[in-house]
Scaffold this motif. Structure first.
Motif, PDB file in Angstrom:
ATOM      1  N   GLU A  28      73.301  27.175  -1.627  1.00  0.00           N
ATOM      2  CA  GLU A  28      74.423  27.019  -2.555  1.00  0.00           C
ATOM      3  C   GLU A  28      75.580  26.218  -1.947  1.00  0.00           C
ATOM      4  N   SER A  29      75.602  26.078  -0.647  1.00  0.00           N
ATOM      5  CA  SER A  29      76.696  25.392   0.038  1.00  0.00           C
ATOM      6  C   SER A  29      76.703  23.903  -0.305  1.00  0.00           C
ATOM      7  N   PRO A  30      77.878  23.355  -0.583  1.00  0.00           N
ATOM      8  CA  PRO A  30      77.980  21.913  -0.825  1.00  0.00           C
ATOM      9  C   PRO A  30      77.613  21.081   0.416  1.00  0.00           C
ATOM     10  N   ASP A  31      77.576  21.705   1.583  1.00  0.00           N
ATOM     11  CA  ASP A  31      77.213  20.985   2.806  1.00  0.00           C
ATOM     12  C   ASP A  31      75.717  20.697   2.882  1.00  0.00           C
ATOM     13  N   VAL A  32      74.920  21.406   2.084  1.00  0.00           N
ATOM     14  CA  VAL A  32      73.471  21.204   2.057  1.00  0.00           C
ATOM     15  C   VAL A  32      73.167  20.127   1.016  1.00  0.00           C
ATOM     16  N   ASP A  33      72.346  19.142   1.389  1.00  0.00           N
ATOM     17  CA  ASP A  33      71.953  18.083   0.478  1.00  0.00           C
ATOM     18  C   ASP A  33      71.341  18.695  -0.784  1.00  0.00           C
ATOM     19  N   LEU A  34      71.698  18.186  -1.953  1.00  0.00           N
ATOM     20  CA  LEU A  34      71.242  18.751  -3.223  1.00  0.00           C
ATOM     21  C   LEU A  34      69.720  18.721  -3.347  1.00  0.00           C
ATOM     22  N   VAL A  35      69.092  17.626  -2.947  1.00  0.00           N
ATOM     23  CA  VAL A  35      67.634  17.524  -3.043  1.00  0.00           C
ATOM     24  C   VAL A  35      66.969  18.570  -2.156  1.00  0.00           C
ATOM     25  N   GLU A  36      67.503  18.772  -0.949  1.00  0.00           N
ATOM     26  CA  GLU A  36      66.950  19.781  -0.047  1.00  0.00           C
ATOM     27  C   GLU A  36      67.135  21.185  -0.627  1.00  0.00           C
ATOM     28  N   ALA A  37      68.307  21.449  -1.173  1.00  0.00           N
ATOM     29  CA  ALA A  37      68.577  22.770  -1.760  1.00  0.00           C
ATOM     30  C   ALA A  37      67.662  23.034  -2.955  1.00  0.00           C
ATOM     31  N   LEU A  38      67.496  22.044  -3.815  1.00  0.00           N
ATOM     32  CA  LEU A  38      66.615  22.214  -4.971  1.00  0.00           C
ATOM     33  C   LEU A  38      65.159  22.370  -4.539  1.00  0.00           C
ATOM     34  N   GLY A  39      64.749  21.577  -3.574  1.00  0.00           N
ATOM     35  CA  GLY A  39      63.379  21.685  -3.059  1.00  0.00           C
ATOM     36  C   GLY A  39      63.106  23.061  -2.491  1.00  0.00           C
ATOM     37  N   TRP A  40      64.033  23.558  -1.685  1.00  0.00           N
ATOM     38  CA  TRP A  40      63.866  24.889  -1.093  1.00  0.00           C
ATOM     39  C   TRP A  40      63.817  25.965  -2.173  1.00  0.00           C
ATOM     40  N   ALA A  41      64.696  25.856  -3.168  1.00  0.00           N
ATOM     41  CA  ALA A  41      64.731  26.853  -4.245  1.00  0.00           C
ATOM     42  C   ALA A  41      63.413  26.865  -5.029  1.00  0.00           C
ATOM     43  N   VAL A  42      62.888  25.697  -5.333  1.00  0.00           N
ATOM     44  CA  VAL A  42      61.634  25.616  -6.091  1.00  0.00           C
ATOM     45  C   VAL A  42      60.474  26.154  -5.261  1.00  0.00           C
ATOM     46  N   VAL A  43      60.355  25.698  -4.024  1.00  0.00           N
ATOM     47  CA  VAL A  43      59.251  26.132  -3.165  1.00  0.00           C
ATOM     48  C   VAL A  43      59.315  27.642  -2.940  1.00  0.00           C
ATOM     49  N   MET A  44      60.485  28.161  -2.646  1.00  0.00           N
ATOM     50  CA  MET A  44      60.626  29.593  -2.385  1.00  0.00           C
ATOM     51  C   MET A  44      60.388  30.404  -3.659  1.00  0.00           C
ATOM     52  N   GLY A  45      60.933  29.976  -4.774  1.00  0.00           N
ATOM     53  CA  GLY A  45      60.755  30.714  -6.024  1.00  0.00           C
ATOM     54  C   GLY A  45      59.303  30.778  -6.460  1.00  0.00           C
ATOM     55  N   VAL A  46      58.638  29.642  -6.449  1.00  0.00           N
ATOM     56  CA  VAL A  46      57.231  29.596  -6.854  1.00  0.00           C
ATOM     57  C   VAL A  46      56.373  30.374  -5.862  1.00  0.00           C
ATOM     58  N   GLY A  47      56.612  30.166  -4.585  1.00  0.00           N
ATOM     59  CA  GLY A  47      55.827  30.853  -3.559  1.00  0.00           C
ATOM     60  C   GLY A  47      55.968  32.361  -3.622  1.00  0.00           C
ATOM     61  N   MET A  48      57.173  32.849  -3.816  1.00  0.00           N
ATOM     62  CA  MET A  48      57.395  34.291  -3.884  1.00  0.00           C
ATOM     63  C   MET A  48      56.753  34.892  -5.138  1.00  0.00           C
ATOM     64  N   GLU A  49      56.845  34.192  -6.256  1.00  0.00           N
ATOM     65  CA  GLU A  49      56.247  34.720  -7.484  1.00  0.00           C
ATOM     66  C   GLU A  49      54.725  34.726  -7.397  1.00  0.00           C
ATOM     67  N   ILE A  50      54.149  33.694  -6.821  1.00  0.00           N
ATOM     68  CA  ILE A  50      52.690  33.673  -6.633  1.00  0.00           C
ATOM     69  C   ILE A  50      52.273  34.822  -5.728  1.00  0.00           C
ATOM     70  N   SER A  51      53.019  35.043  -4.663  1.00  0.00           N
ATOM     71  CA  SER A  51      52.721  36.133  -3.739  1.00  0.00           C
ATOM     72  C   SER A  51      52.784  37.485  -4.446  1.00  0.00           C
ATOM     73  N   ARG A  52      53.823  37.703  -5.236  1.00  0.00           N
ATOM     74  CA  ARG A  52      53.977  38.960  -5.964  1.00  0.00           C
ATOM     75  C   ARG A  52      52.826  39.157  -6.948  1.00  0.00           C
ATOM     76  N   LEU A  53      52.472  38.090  -7.655  1.00  0.00           N
ATOM     77  CA  LEU A  53      51.387  38.159  -8.623  1.00  0.00           C
ATOM     78  C   LEU A  53      50.059  38.508  -7.946  1.00  0.00           C
ATOM     79  N   LEU A  54      49.746  37.805  -6.865  1.00  0.00           N
ATOM     80  CA  LEU A  54      48.480  38.068  -6.178  1.00  0.00           C
ATOM     81  C   LEU A  54      48.432  39.468  -5.575  1.00  0.00           C
ATOM     82  N   ALA A  55      49.544  39.927  -5.003  1.00  0.00           N
ATOM     83  CA  ALA A  55      49.588  41.269  -4.418  1.00  0.00           C
ATOM     84  C   ALA A  55      49.405  42.334  -5.498  1.00  0.00           C
ATOM     85  N   THR A  56      50.074  42.171  -6.624  1.00  0.00           N
ATOM     86  CA  THR A  56      49.965  43.144  -7.705  1.00  0.00           C
ATOM     87  C   THR A  56      48.558  43.150  -8.298  1.00  0.00           C
ATOM     88  N   ARG A  57      47.954  41.989  -8.442  1.00  0.00           N
ATOM     89  CA  ARG A  57      46.586  41.928  -8.960  1.00  0.00           C
ATOM     90  C   ARG A  57      45.606  42.592  -8.003  1.00  0.00           C
TER      91      ARG A  57
END
Length: 95
Positions: free
Chosen positions: A45-74
């Motif tokens: 969220e910090s303005p010191d972090v490049d926007l593309v890097e912040a968005l990339g990290w958010a997408v990768v982490m969000g998708v990865g965590m949800e996939i992990s939760r889904l697979l664990a629950t299944r």
């Protein structure tokens, strides 16, 4: 009031999702380091972090965590069905 089976399912699913999330975060962080050659942003969220890097990290982490939760629950649902002979009520198909 929830019966013991329902509570047991919720505990097992919660623990599996937590463990899966823990492992996923470690794996995603390691993959990020290997791919980008640098540490992931600690505060995207910090303005010191490049926007593309912040968005990339958010997408990768969000998708990865949800996939992990889904697979664990299944996986836990599969084991639950093997042990009890049926899936928890909210996971049964409505057909």
């Amino acid at each position: 009031m929830a019966d013991k089976g329902d509570i047991g399912w919720k505990v097992m699913a919660g623990l599996a999702a937590f463990a899966g999330g823990f492992v996923a975060k470690k794996a995603i962080t390691l993959a990020w380091k290997k791919t980008t050659g640098k540490e992931p942003p600690t505060n995207p969220e910090s303005p010191d972090v490049d926007l593309v890097e912040a968005l990339g990290w958010a997408v990768v982490m969000g998708v990865g965590m949800e996939i992990s939760r889904l697979l664990a629950t299944r996986a836990v649902a599969h084991q639950w069905a093997k042990g009890t002979g049926e899936l928890p009520a909210h996971l049964r198909s409505q057909s």
